[in-house]
Structures are given as C-alpha cells and as structure tokens.
Design an enzyme around this catalytic site. Sequence first.
Site, PDB file in Angstrom:
ATOM      1  N   ARG A  88      49.963  11.427 110.043  1.00 53.47           N
ATOM      2  CA  ARG A  88      48.911  10.393 109.144  1.00 53.47           C
ATOM      3  C   ARG A  88      49.261  11.623 108.094  1.00 53.47           C
ATOM      4  O   ARG A  88      48.987  11.766 107.229  1.00 53.47           O
ATOM      5  CB  ARG A  88      47.785  10.087 109.434  1.00 53.47           C
ATOM      6  CG  ARG A  88      47.685   8.604 109.393  1.00 53.47           C
ATOM      7  CD  ARG A  88      46.377   8.942 109.857  1.00 53.47           C
ATOM      8  NE  ARG A  88      45.529   7.000 110.256  1.00 53.47           N
ATOM      9  CZ  ARG A  88      45.213   6.582 110.900  1.00 53.47           C
ATOM     10  NH1 ARG A  88      46.087   6.925 111.829  1.00 53.47           N
ATOM     11  NH2 ARG A  88      45.105   5.575 111.087  1.00 53.47           N
ATOM     12  N   ARG A 127      38.063  -8.779 110.610  1.00 57.28           N
ATOM     13  CA  ARG A 127      39.003  -8.368 111.527  1.00 57.28           C
ATOM     14  C   ARG A 127      37.443  -8.005 112.668  1.00 57.28           C
ATOM     15  O   ARG A 127      36.791  -7.240 112.031  1.00 57.28           O
ATOM     16  CB  ARG A 127      39.079  -6.875 111.024  1.00 57.28           C
ATOM     17  CG  ARG A 127      40.004  -6.336 112.262  1.00 57.28           C
ATOM     18  CD  ARG A 127      41.401  -5.497 112.440  1.00 57.28           C
ATOM     19  NE  ARG A 127      41.399  -4.689 111.773  1.00 57.28           N
ATOM     20  CZ  ARG A 127      42.111  -3.130 111.716  1.00 57.28           C
ATOM     21  NH1 ARG A 127      43.317  -3.717 111.670  1.00 57.28           N
ATOM     22  NH2 ARG A 127      41.716  -2.173 111.165  1.00 57.28           N
ATOM     23  N   ARG A 160      34.670  -3.132 114.755  1.00 59.97           N
ATOM     24  CA  ARG A 160      34.889  -1.944 114.826  1.00 59.97           C
ATOM     25  C   ARG A 160      34.240  -1.026 113.766  1.00 59.97           C
ATOM     26  O   ARG A 160      33.910  -1.292 112.702  1.00 59.97           O
ATOM     27  CB  ARG A 160      36.580  -0.959 114.613  1.00 59.97           C
ATOM     28  CG  ARG A 160      37.128  -0.810 115.163  1.00 59.97           C
ATOM     29  CD  ARG A 160      38.719  -0.780 115.600  1.00 59.97           C
ATOM     30  NE  ARG A 160      38.679   0.088 114.253  1.00 59.97           N
ATOM     31  CZ  ARG A 160      40.169  -0.067 113.969  1.00 59.97           C
ATOM     32  NH1 ARG A 160      41.172  -1.005 115.234  1.00 59.97           N
ATOM     33  NH2 ARG A 160      40.404   0.909 113.520  1.00 59.97           N
TER      34      ARG A 160
HETATM   35  P1  ADP Z   1      44.196   1.745 110.933  1.00 59.88           P
HETATM   36  O1  ADP Z   1      43.636   0.536 111.773  1.00 59.88           O
HETATM   37  O2  ADP Z   1      42.798   2.458 109.951  1.00 59.88           O
HETATM   38  O3  ADP Z   1      45.289   2.216 110.718  1.00 59.88           O
HETATM   39  P2  ADP Z   1      44.260   3.598 113.820  1.00 59.88           P
HETATM   40  O4  ADP Z   1      43.600   2.568 114.629  1.00 59.88           O
HETATM   41  O5  ADP Z   1      44.942   3.451 113.710  1.00 59.88           O
HETATM   42  O6  ADP Z   1      43.322   2.783 111.578  1.00 59.88           O
HETATM   43  O7  ADP Z   1      43.570   5.536 113.889  1.00 59.88           O
HETATM   44  C1  ADP Z   1      42.255   4.838 114.153  1.00 59.88           C
HETATM   45  C2  ADP Z   1      41.398   6.006 113.397  1.00 59.88           C
HETATM   46  O8  ADP Z   1      41.686   7.718 114.833  1.00 59.88           O
HETATM   47  C3  ADP Z   1      41.726   6.607 112.165  1.00 59.88           C
HETATM   48  O9  ADP Z   1      40.713   6.345 111.098  1.00 59.88           O
HETATM   49  C4  ADP Z   1      41.324   8.485 112.078  1.00 59.88           C
HETATM   50  O10 ADP Z   1      39.643   8.608 112.786  1.00 59.88           O
HETATM   51  C5  ADP Z   1      41.682   8.649 114.242  1.00 59.88           C
HETATM   52  N1  ADP Z   1      43.962   8.660 113.617  1.00 59.88           N
HETATM   53  C6  ADP Z   1      44.272   7.750 114.282  1.00 59.88           C
HETATM   54  N2  ADP Z   1      45.843   8.492 114.030  1.00 59.88           N
HETATM   55  C7  ADP Z   1      45.593   9.719 113.806  1.00 59.88           C
HETATM   56  C8  ADP Z   1      45.692  10.540 113.319  1.00 59.88           C
HETATM   57  N3  ADP Z   1      47.377  10.410 113.013  1.00 59.88           N
HETATM   58  N4  ADP Z   1      45.732  11.602 112.482  1.00 59.88           N
HETATM   59  C9  ADP Z   1      44.332  12.036 112.528  1.00 59.88           C
HETATM   60  N5  ADP Z   1      43.573  11.066 112.880  1.00 59.88           N
HETATM   61  C10 ADP Z   1      44.507   9.781 113.423  1.00 59.88           C
END
Ligand code: ADP
Length: 214
Positions: A88, A127, A160
């Site tokens: 990310r 969602r 969430r």
């Molecule tokens: P989204 O629905 O935004 O795709 P995710 O389920 O992938 O969310 O991630 C939820 C949260 O977990 C992010 O908002 C962040 O806080 C944390 N997170 C997930 N992956 C990463 C990453 N690669 N680097 C930093 N934080 C992460």
Amino acid sequence: MILILLGPPGAGKGTQAKMLAAELGVPHISTGDMFRDHKARGTELGKKVQAIMDSGGLVTDDITNAMVQDRLGRPDVARGCILDGYPRTAAQADFLGTLLRGQGRAVDRVLSYEVPEQAVVERIGGRRSCPKCGAVYHVTASPPRAAGVCDKDGTALVLRDDDRPENVKKRMQEYAGKTAPLKRYYQDRKLVAEIEATGAPETILAATRKLLGR
Ligand code: ADP
C-alpha cells in the site's frame, strides 16, 4: 502466480481476490483481514494496530512488512498467492520486491481495479460484515437472506468501524496519497493490467480471466 490487486477501498478487491484464489488454487492474502483477525483475537499486534485501523489510517510499514514476510514464508505460498491490500506504500512495494527476489521469484501481474469515486462511496456505505466469520454483504447489491444477519452463522452483521463515513474520508486520502502512486511504480515495471471494476462481480472476474489468458 503472484498477483497484486490494486484499487481504492471499496473497489471490490476482496471479493475478486477470494474468487481468483479459489480458481487459481493459491491462497488469498489480505493484510486487512490479517489485522482484523489479530484485533478480534486481542493479540499484542492487534492491540497495537487497533486505533490506527479504526480511524482509517495505515499501519506502519515495519509492522505490515514483518507480518507479510512471515506469511510469505509459509509452505502454502509456494505456488503463488493473491495479494489484496498489500503493498500500500512505495516502501512496502520495495520491501516485497526484495523479499521475493531473495526467494527467487517475482510479482507476475498487478491488477488495477478502476472504479469512479462515487461508486466507491456507495459501496462502502452499504457494506455490512460478519464480525465472526468475515463474510461481506451489501444492503442492496448482495444482501444476506435474512436482513442484518450472516447467512453462514446467523451472527448480527455490523458496519466496520473504518467503514463509518468519517473514517472513509481518511482512508480515501491515504489511498490517494500513498497507494495510488503504486500504479505508476508497477507501470514502470510493465506489470499493470487495468480492469473496469464497476459491473457485477462475475463480469469482472470474467474480464480478469481473459486478461490472464485462462
Ligand atoms: P479496504 O476495505 O480499505 O481495502 P482493508 O481491509 O484492506 O481495507 O484494510 C483495512 C485497514 O487495515 C486499513 O485501513 C489499514 O489501517 C490496515 N491495513 C491493511 N493493509 C495494510 C497495509 N498494506 N499497510 C498499512 N495498513 C494496512
């Protein structure tokens, strides 16, 4: 095959990742799911990342990279994996590249899910997730059989914390500032394929199959 799914929050990456993983017979690795699992189990790591996640911020690169390194060292990843929500940031992408090189492999393809911001806001707002098994629904697009409860285990569905409107804004900012530039990063490495991600999940999956030559 090592695939990275890239796209804004709410682009449907999680849904696609699960379907693709089943088809290709490789694990679906979602750093968001892994962090949520730590939170739910109340581990040290879970406690550390809780506040930052709930507010829509990004967990630090060090913590995230260490968790991914551990996961990519397990035997079930030998044939590849679908990376959903990782990398990310540019630092994470660099780390991943070095890690894979050390194992004698590399990222095969980066699928960039293209979806207008309006659609993203709509999807996230509707969602609902099961806090027990992680199943994801949408109030209109893919509702559960009985309103408000999970089809699989009957648990009451929740919004969430990071899907609350005030936190969605922060996630979109983090995406625009830190993650969106990864498209360029991987374009420079000739790995990006764009996928129109506005249609039904099956349609998007079909387009992906074609793109991957399957
Ligand atoms: P989204 O629905 O935004 O795709 P995710 O389920 O992938 O969310 O991630 C939820 C949260 O977990 C992010 O908002 C962040 O806080 C944390 N997170 C997930 N992956 C990463 C990453 N690669 N680097 C930093 N934080 C992460």
